[in-house]
Design an enzyme around this catalytic site. Structure first.
Site, PDB file in Angstrom:
ATOM      1  CG  LEU A 242      35.227  41.386  35.207  1.00 20.13           C
ATOM      2  CD1 LEU A 242      36.046  40.159  35.594  1.00 20.13           C
ATOM      3  CD2 LEU A 242      34.391  41.849  36.388  1.00 20.13           C
ATOM      4  CE  LYS A 243      40.529  50.319  34.437  1.00 24.26           C
ATOM      5  NZ  LYS A 243      41.815  49.709  34.806  1.00 24.26           N
TER       6      LYS A 243
END
Length: 1196
Positions: A242-243
């Protein structure tokens, strides 16, 4: 294990990062830790982990890893003072001994609370007294006077939380030292008086850094294809994480420092230290102070840093205000052996679980089926995905899913910035399995009083940035932050501020390197300066080393701040020619020590570093790319979601355009962004409607006063929430809105409006553009302009177009404005002419070299209903300029052959070379691809005017040399005098000499320079033909966007429509009912495309669609068994076949191909035909034997 030598450190085990199987562990004891031979290390007792593997078993209840279907590390050279009696038994301790020592992992030298030790407690500054030699022992730790410390208690006092009812008056810990000695020392202008000679050495050590930034030269689609290919062949695994939407924060311990992306000692790092310290308190409870202290000592002793995404509501708005302030660890880096070594993700997870630090959600895809399903899932969700739907889909298609220790939905929210996908070694799957088995997630401590939070402290201290920093650091406590020198230095009028003179860098480059790491860092800095990469080398006094500073021993911190992504691209190209170059890292902080060495010390350095400056090959320098080729090892792709981008790029980044230039310019801006992203037409319509409404709403509320981008969500979030409530379609567009966190009362005060993370420019902010049609409508005007350099033949080309009545085969009048004949503001004159003659073709005969001019042309296009076409000289360009030296030589040669030029730039001009170099440098910083891409993105078209023959001899050395000399002279001149003419300033004589030699060199090669040019007539005809294509609508806009794939809605088998028509024709001849049914249906016109729907994301879910990814673009046999029709519907009953032995099954209960529906009947109603047949309301015509059609599986 007992050892006596001072170089021995505590044991620690780490995972292999060079050889990637997990069978063995990497164990570092005294003989495996590489340190410079002349560094004296303190005695540190052997450590024993008291954290057994079964401690707090159970972990998180939601921890899971899904499985759907060892190697050792060679350490670097041993320390020079290695102890041969050290036992090797500890190698068998296993992976569970990752060093977090409860008792013994402490330095034998106590670290006093800041302010508790005076200068008298510290040994006299080197070279100042005692008659000692001024030559220093490089890297020596502070020498504490034991007698002066007698009776003093080195106790880390518990922090006092204070109150949040009002602003607390907080002073930074004051040093009780007598500053007289320091003042006397600094008054000597140490750096100015520090001369570099043969006895001068320098040691440089990286203190913190983040991953190198590698730009994919391939398009995103090409990167995807390569990733799928590598995973399919078993050469790699795809890792996805995930960013989180925050800013980069790096921590190397209290001594090593806390760093933001390009700075330290400010509110960004103070917030980071506070949040990280609070993480320890929450995770460790009553043990927090001890663990904080041990963690600082561990990072300092092992010379490591950790990188995190810092997500808070106090540092300005991103895509969504987080519900909690937190960090998530993204990198762990070893720096002890010089070149940074980054832990693999399994190693990061093990490290974080030992220290109870937050980890990210990670997925692994190790099969063709899973990796193709991943990309398909993203394409299905890229325009509507939120954290819940994305994580659910990836959990279903991944081979292994490892949830983070923090839940994005709970701490950040539903708005997800994106995903980061990168190639890792195929062993990563086994490594991850081992880590998950051996390192369960630690259980959370019971609820406890953590004291005031970040937002409360910021709210209570609103006077200025300094006050907030002091309050934050005070609340962190002395266990984690013993002093504040990185933020405030020594607050004395006699001691200088942090900033150091820029001559630090030049003296660093001149001094002798004391070790190989320093040599490599010098090599990197020197190359960046020689190539003039857009970067700054900012130096500061290193106050942590204040007691080591003397006349001949200086300590600094250097920040390598890269200003533009072009620097990374250009540096990558240099690495291709020099593979042994160290990478250019993001977030790059270096400690520099300049010192004088005695003859004995110099000899020792020389003896212990024999390979400095030579080819160096050892285990540390060998690339640890895990047996992947460099190009493949760096394969990475960022995948962002529209629900995030509409907030940040379309709303926030568009505020300045909306308020300064108005709604029309704003609309042009956001439409261009959506086109660049390849947003689907449906979403473009929905977003346009919403953004137009937003523009009216916010301008009506704020008038001409622009809404601040740092708090834009205060207005945007309530607007989006109300807009989403109107319909399910709006809700899907917005993603999620509501539960706004109000930040106005606690937003961190940032002096000067700094944007540390720089995400306002993450995707280049594009100004409003002209319309981008593939053809020019006859009811609008046309501007033809020339981004070129004098001598590019634009005026001659304009004359040819004007003199030829049928030049463009266009009935609009053509007129020209020659810049050399226009007095005053040329582009204002062009705008005036456009308003007078709105439907004409205007030739703007003047060089248009920069973005400022391009924006003016865009404004003209928008306000006067025109399109614009740039004509550029064709050239290969250089790595940093769109025009090659060959082209520059031709341009100068042409100008030197002019006579009586209207602009007075001809053979009689004394400074022709300088003027053309000035124009040449106006394009500096863009290579040819970047230059052309930007013009195409702005104006929708580009015409290249042929210039040089492709088959030509290389540029003669004499010409190349004189041009390079001129470029260097121009840079010297502009660095000192800016835009001052060459006939003035320091370098007048040098310019006169160079201009003379330039003419001699060019005229000596006049035959060559004439022969390499294409015939002018050929160039003119080519340009005319291209312009005709544009006016006729035959021009196809070149593809410049990296991302050309679009969102996925359903998976289907596309079949040739001609085969369907032939089948219907044959069957109807044999069946009168079918023939009668088809007679008035005009199937040739009504059935243009044919497909068999396999799965639809609305009806069957994202995963169902994504699972067909492995079959995309492959041929599928489809057997047609019957025709069913009623008065409102008609469809073929089909049975899809197999691909490579795998059955392709439709998710529809009745697989079919819809042929026809009555007006107002949606195609999905064809699913009802079997039921209608049973009810006697439809007819079925069987086809026996079934008719086989070959189709291709595709996403739509």
């Amino acid at each position: 294990m007992s050892v006596s030598h001072s170089a021995i450190t505590s044991t620690r085990t780490l995972y292999s990062s060079s050889c990637r199987s997990f069978g063995f562990v990497r164990f570092l004891s005294n003989q495996y830790i590489h340190r410079p031979r002349f560094v004296i290390a303190s005695n540190i007792s052997d450590s024993h982990s008291i954290m057994p593997r079964n401690q707090k078993k159970g972990g998180r209840s939601d921890q899971r890893w899904i499985q759907k279907s060892s190697s050792s590390k060679t350490d670097g050279p041993s320390d020079a003072t290695e102890v041969k009696s050290a036992s090797t038994e500890a190698i068998t301790n296993g992976i569970n001994k990752l060093a977090i020592a409860e008792n013994s992992a402490r330095s034998s030298i106590p670290v006093p609370q800041f302010g508790s030790v005076t200068l008298n407690d510290v040994a006299p500054l080197h070279g100042q007294s005692n008659g000692q030699s001024s030559h220093v022992t490089v890297g020596s730790p502070p020498v504490i006077n034991a007698n002066s410390l007698h009776g003093k208690k080195f106790v880390y006092q518990p922090k006092s939380y204070g109150t949040v009812s009002g602003a607390t008056t907080i002073d930074s810990p004051k040093s009780t030292v007598n500053t007289a000695a320091l003042s006397k020392l600094f008054k000597k202008d140490l750096l100015e008086n520090f001369t570099v000679d043969n006895s001068t050495y320098t040691t440089a050590k990286i203190r913190a850094t983040f991953y190198p930034k590698f730009e994919n030269e391939k398009s995103d689609q090409e990167v995807r294809i390569r990733m799928i290919e590598m995973v399919s062949k078993g050469l790699a695994t795809l890792e996805v994480s995930l960013k989180h939407s925050g800013s980069l924060f790096m921590y190397a311990g209290h001594e090593g420092g806390a760093y933001a992306k390009n700075s330290f000692g400010n509110v960004y790092t103070a917030v980071g230290v506070f949040v990280l310290g609070r993480i320890f308190r929450k995770a460790w409870g009553t043990e927090a102070s001890k663990k904080q202290k041990e963690f600082n000592e561990f990072l300092e002793r092992e010379h490591m840093s950790i990188s995190m995404e810092l997500v808070t509501a106090v540092l300005g708005d991103h895509g969504q205000r987080p519900r909690e302030d937190y960090v998530v660890v993204t990198a762990v880096t070893e720096l002890a052996n010089g070149k940074p070594k980054f832990y693999s993700t399994p190693e990061i997870i093990a490290f974080c679980r030992k220290w109870r630090l937050p980890t990210n959600h990670v997925w692994l895809f190790s099969t063709r089926n899973s990796v193709t399903s991943f990309f398909a899932a993203y394409d299905a969700l890229c325009e509507e995905g939120t954290a819940t739907s994305v994580c659910k889909a990836l959990d279903e298609v991944a081979d292994i899913s490892v949830p983070g220790s923090i839940d994005h939905i709970k701490v950040q929210g539903e708005i997800l910035e994106g995903l980061v996908a990168r190639i890792v070694t195929p062993e990563s799957t086994k490594q991850m399995e081992t880590v998950l088995q051996d390192y369960p997630s630690p259980i959370e401590e019971a609820d406890q009083d953590l004291g005031p939070g970040l937002r409360e402290i910021c709210a209570a201290n609103r006077s200025d940035e300094k006050q907030q920093i002091k309050a934050l650091l005070e609340n962190v406590g002395t266990s984690f932050c013993p002093n504040y020198v990185d933020w405030f230095g020594f607050e004395s009028a006699d001691i200088p501020p942090r900033n150091a003179d820029r001559s630090v860098v030049s003296k660093f480059l001149q001094a002798n390197p004391s070790d190989y790491s320093t040599f490599k860092l010098k090599e990197m800095v020197r190359l960046m300066k020689e190539k003039r990469l857009p970067a700054a080398f900012k130096c500061y006094h290193n106050f942590h080393k204040i007691n080591l500073i003397s006349d001949e021993n200086l300590h600094y911190k250097m920040v390598i701040h890269v200003h533009s992504d072009s620097a990374f691209r250009r540096y990558q190209k240099e690495m291709r020619f020099k593979p042994d170059l160290w990478p250019l890292y993001r977030g790059f902080f270096v400690e520099i020590n300049l010192f004088k060495a005695s003859k004995e010390k110099a000899a020792e350095i020389s003896k212990n570093t024999p390979d400095v400056g030579k080819i160096y090959k050892d285990g540390d320098e060998t690339s640890s790319k895990n047996d992947l080729a460099d190009e493949d090892a760096n394969l990475m792709i960022k995948l962002k979601f529209l629900t995030y981008k509409l907030r940040t790029f379309l709303i926030r980044n568009g505020l300045s355009i909306l308020f300064k230039e108005g709604p029309a310019a704003y609309k042009t801006y956001y439409l261009r962004q959506m086109k660049l992203w390849n947003t689907s037409p449906g979403k473009q319509r929905q977003l346009s409607k919403m953004l137009d409404e937003w523009a009216v709403y916010i301008r009506r509320k704020y008038g001409h006063k622009q809404l601040s981008s740092s708090i834009y969500l205060s207005e945007a979030e309530p607007f989006l929430e109300q807009y989403a409530k109107r319909s399910p379609e709006n809700q899907a567009l917005i993603g999620c809105a509501g539960n706004l966190v109000n930040t106005e009362d606690f937003l961190a005060i940032v002096d000067g409006g700094r944007d540390e993370e720089g995400d306002l420019d993450t995707e280049k902010l594009l100004e409003p553009s002209s319309p981008k049609p593939d053809s020019v409508h006859k009811k609008e005007g046309l501007i033809i302009f020339f981004p070129g350099i004098p001598g590019c033949a634009k005026s001659a080309l304009c004359k040819e177009i004007l003199n030829s009545s049928d030049s463009l085969e266009d009935d609009r009048p053509i007129h020209s404005l020659m810049g050399d004949l226009i007095k005053g503001r040329y582009w204002q004159k062009v705008a005036d002419e456009r308003r007078k003659k709105p439907y004409s073709v205007l030739l703007a005969d003047k060089n248009a070299p920069n973005e400022e001019v391009w924006r003016q042309i865009e404004d003209m296009c928008r306000t006067t209903k025109a399109s614009a076409v740039p004509i550029v000289p064709d050239s290969e360009g250089t790595e940093s300029n769109p025009f090659s030296l060959d082209a520059l030589a031709v341009f100068i040669y042409r100008v030197l052959n002019r006579v009586n030029h209207p602009g007075n730039l001809d053979k009689s001009s004394p400074n022709v070379g300088y003027v053309l170099l000035m124009f040449y440098h106006l394009y500096d910083g863009k290579n040819r691809t970047e230059f052309e891409s930007e013009l195409i993105e702005r104006f929708g078209s580009l015409v290249k005017m042929p210039l040089l023959k492709s088959e030509r001899a290389p540029l003669p050395d004499t010409v190349k040399t004189i041009l390079e000399e001129g470029i260097n002279l121009y840079r010297l001149h502009t660095n000192r005098h800016g835009r001052l003419e060459s006939t003035k300033g320091t370098y007048i004589n040098e310019w006169v000499t160079w201009e003379k030699h330039l003419r001699e060199a060019l005229f000596q090669k006049s035959e060559y320079l004439t022969s390499i040019q294409v015939p002018f007539e050929f160039a003119v005809n080519h340009v005319k033909e291209e312009l005709k294509k544009i006016t006729k609508g035959e021009y196809e806009t070149p593809t410049t966007e990296k991302r050309k794939f679009g969102t996925i809605v359903f998976a289907a088998i596309d079949v040739p429509v001609t085969d369907i028509h032939n089948l219907l024709s044959n069957i109807s001849e044999k069946d009168p009912k079918l023939k009668m049914f088809l007679e008035n249906k005009n199937m040739e016109e009504n059935l243009k495309r044919a497909h068999v729907t396999l799965a639809h994301k609305r009806a069957h879910g994202v995963t169902a669609v994504a699972n067909y990814g492995q079959f995309v673009n492959q041929k599928v046999p489809v057997d047609v068994g019957a025709v069913l029709f009623s008065d409102k519907l008609a469809a073929l009953e089909v049975n899809p076949g197999c691909i490579d032995g795998q059955k392709v099954s439709s998710k529809n209960e009745w697989p079919h191909l819809t042929l026809w529906t009555a007006q107002g009947i949606p195609p999905k109603e064809a699913n009802m035909l079997p039921q209608l047949f049973l009810e006697g309301k439809a007819t079925r015509v069987e086809i026996n034997p079934p008719f086989r059609i070959i189709g291709v599986l595709q996403f739509h």
